[in-house]
Design a protein around this motif. Structure first.
Motif, PDB file in Angstrom:
ATOM      1  N   ASP A  46       7.772  -4.113  -4.947  1.00 22.34           N
ATOM      2  CA  ASP A  46       6.653  -3.054  -5.065  1.00 22.34           C
ATOM      3  C   ASP A  46       5.562  -3.728  -5.762  1.00 22.34           C
ATOM      4  N   MET A  51       3.334  16.484  -5.024  1.00 22.22           N
ATOM      5  CA  MET A  51       3.401  16.392  -6.297  1.00 22.22           C
ATOM      6  C   MET A  51       2.546  17.331  -7.055  1.00 22.22           C
ATOM      7  N   GLY A  86       8.433  11.359  -5.802  1.00 24.23           N
ATOM      8  CA  GLY A  86       8.231  10.047  -5.300  1.00 24.23           C
ATOM      9  C   GLY A  86       9.192   9.538  -4.208  1.00 24.23           C
ATOM     10  N   TYR A  87       8.980   9.150  -3.000  1.00 22.63           N
ATOM     11  CA  TYR A  87       9.684   9.244  -1.907  1.00 22.63           C
ATOM     12  C   TYR A  87       9.888   7.883  -1.174  1.00 22.63           C
ATOM     13  N   GLY A  88      10.324   6.920  -1.747  1.00 13.45           N
ATOM     14  CA  GLY A  88      10.380   5.706  -1.015  1.00 13.45           C
ATOM     15  C   GLY A  88      11.907   5.223  -0.835  1.00 13.45           C
ATOM     16  N   ARG A 136       1.418  -4.142  -4.237  1.00 19.39           N
ATOM     17  CA  ARG A 136       0.193  -3.274  -4.980  1.00 19.39           C
ATOM     18  C   ARG A 136      -0.764  -4.353  -4.781  1.00 19.39           C
ATOM     19  N   THR A 186      20.962   1.647  -6.940  1.00 19.54           N
ATOM     20  CA  THR A 186      20.283   1.957  -8.355  1.00 19.54           C
ATOM     21  C   THR A 186      20.144   3.823  -8.196  1.00 19.54           C
TER      22      THR A 186
END
Ligand SMILES: NC(=O)C1=CN([C@@H]2O[C@H](COP(=O)(O)OP(=O)(O)OC[C@H]3O[C@@H](n4cnc5c(N)ncnc54)[C@H](OP(=O)(O)O)[C@@H]3O)[C@@H](O)[C@H]2O)C=CC1
Ligand SMILES: N[C@@H](C[C@H]1CC(C(=O)O)=NO1)C(=O)O
Length: 327
Positions: free
Chosen positions: A159, A54, A10-12, A163, A281
């Protein structure tokens, strides 16, 4: 010397931060980034970073020691986590606090069956703040613990807003109450409701044709993220979001005031001040990837949290060097 091979799922904001953090750790190598999108659409920090889909991950089980899961906690990790824990030792930043027990169980089963280690809820809250709440409560049994965040951008809440159907982009800021902080710092050990400690402020870009009132209602009533808070929602343009909300500063502190006797009041405090929430993080995730790899090598399989990790496992230095330098 030990060398740890890392994959990013996952690339955010977080995935990009992990890519940067690996560069700061000489005992780590980035094997590749794995995305649900078309790899050609994903622009990485490093020009030579490998980007795969993925679905290719199962063919990398012999090439990756630890897979760092950088998906969103609201909708991605509950699905991706258990699937990937069956293939790899994983580290993730799952931060829907109310759902941690359920997610722990969902990760423990596949990891135990596969003999992998699934380290969940790594970051600063949950994560480093959780560790400091534990220290504080164990060391001062007679006391009260308080956690304050911000003013800053919560990635989990941003996030979650993204959604919501009809939302094209979002940033959520957490604002601590100065009145509550003053009361806590006075040592009066106040009883504070959730909505007395923080308010939440969202900046939202709507998709064309979306209903603003319906989007606002979906946000402010969202369980586990907004329903216990007073939240304001502002609607802005995509240009304003990019111009005014690209920096992601955050921070906060855990404080416990307690008594070891009627005469002696004691205070423990742990504080973070972050220019970039995702980069910090990510640095925590990479550090705990070192510990997850070592725990797996020691045969500690199944789900674990940061509360299970002995501090020496985090350091690239040998135990002897740590004893010589830090004790
Ligand atoms: N425990 C803690 O202290 C902290 C926890 N977190 C957690 O980290 C999670 C991830 O945060 P963050 O990285 O900011 O979330 P992002 O929204 O940036 O990324 C989440 C996923 O969305 C997809 N994505 C990213 N950019 C795009 C795009 N331009 N178009 C389409 N899809 C995209 C990526 O998946 P893909 O590449 O597969 O498309 C990515 O894995 C948060 O939900 C939060 O729960 C964050 C900070 C602190
Ligand atoms: N998990 C949080 C990290 C901190 C920030 C936060 C909040 O502002 O509500 N809660 O925990 C994040 O996604 O940024």
């Amino acid at each position: 010397s030990e060398h740890i091979r890392i994959g990013i799922a996952g690339y955010g904001n977080l995935g990009r931060g992990v890519e940067a953090a690996i560069d700061k750790n000489p005992d780590m190598t980035l094997v590749g980034v794995f995305t649900r999108r078309d790899p050609a659409q994903v622009t990485t920090l490093g020009a030579d970073t490998v980007v795969r889909t993925m679905t290719e991950l199962p063919s990398f089980t012999d090439e990756i020691d630890v897979l760092i899961l950088c998906g969103g906690s609201k909708d991605d990790l509950p699905v991706q986590g258990p699937e990937l824990a069956a293939l790899f030792t994983t580290v993730d930043s799952f931060d829907t606090h109310a759902r941690v027990p359920e997610y722990f169980a969902a990760m423990d089963a596949p990891a135990t069956a596969a003999g992998t280690t699934a380290m969940i809820s790594v970051g600063w809250d949950p994560g480093l703040f959780s560790i400091n709440r534990l220290y504080s409560e164990a060391l001062l049994p007679d006391g009260d613990t308080y956690t304050f965040w911000g003013r800053g951008l919560s990635q989990g809440h941003s996030d979650a807003v993204r959604r919501v159907p009809g939302v094209a982009g979002a940033a959520q800021y957490t604002l601590p109450s100065d009145t509550a902080i003053d009361a806590v710092r006075s040592g009066s050990r106040p009883v504070l409701a959730t909505n007395q400690k923080h308010t939440r402020e969202c900046f939202v870009v709507l998709e064309d044709g979306a209903d603003a009132a319906a989007v606002e209602q979906a946000i402010v009533t969202m369980p586990h993220y907004f329903d216990e808070y007073d939240t304001t929602v502002h609607f802005i343009s995509a240009e304003e979001l990019a111009r005014d909300h690209s920096a992601m500063p955050h921070g906060g502190f855990v404080i416990r005031s307690g008594n070891t006797s009627t005469e002696a009041s004691q205070t423990i405090e742990y504080r973070l001040a972050l220019d970039s929430n995702p980069e910090f993080t990510a640095s925590v995730l990479v550090t705990y990837a070192r510990a997850a790899h070592r725990l797996n090598q020691q045969g500690r399989t199944g789900a674990v949290t940061v509360l299970d990790v002995a501090p020496a496992l985090l350091s690239p230095k040998t135990p002897a060097a740590l004893r010589a330098e830090l004790l």
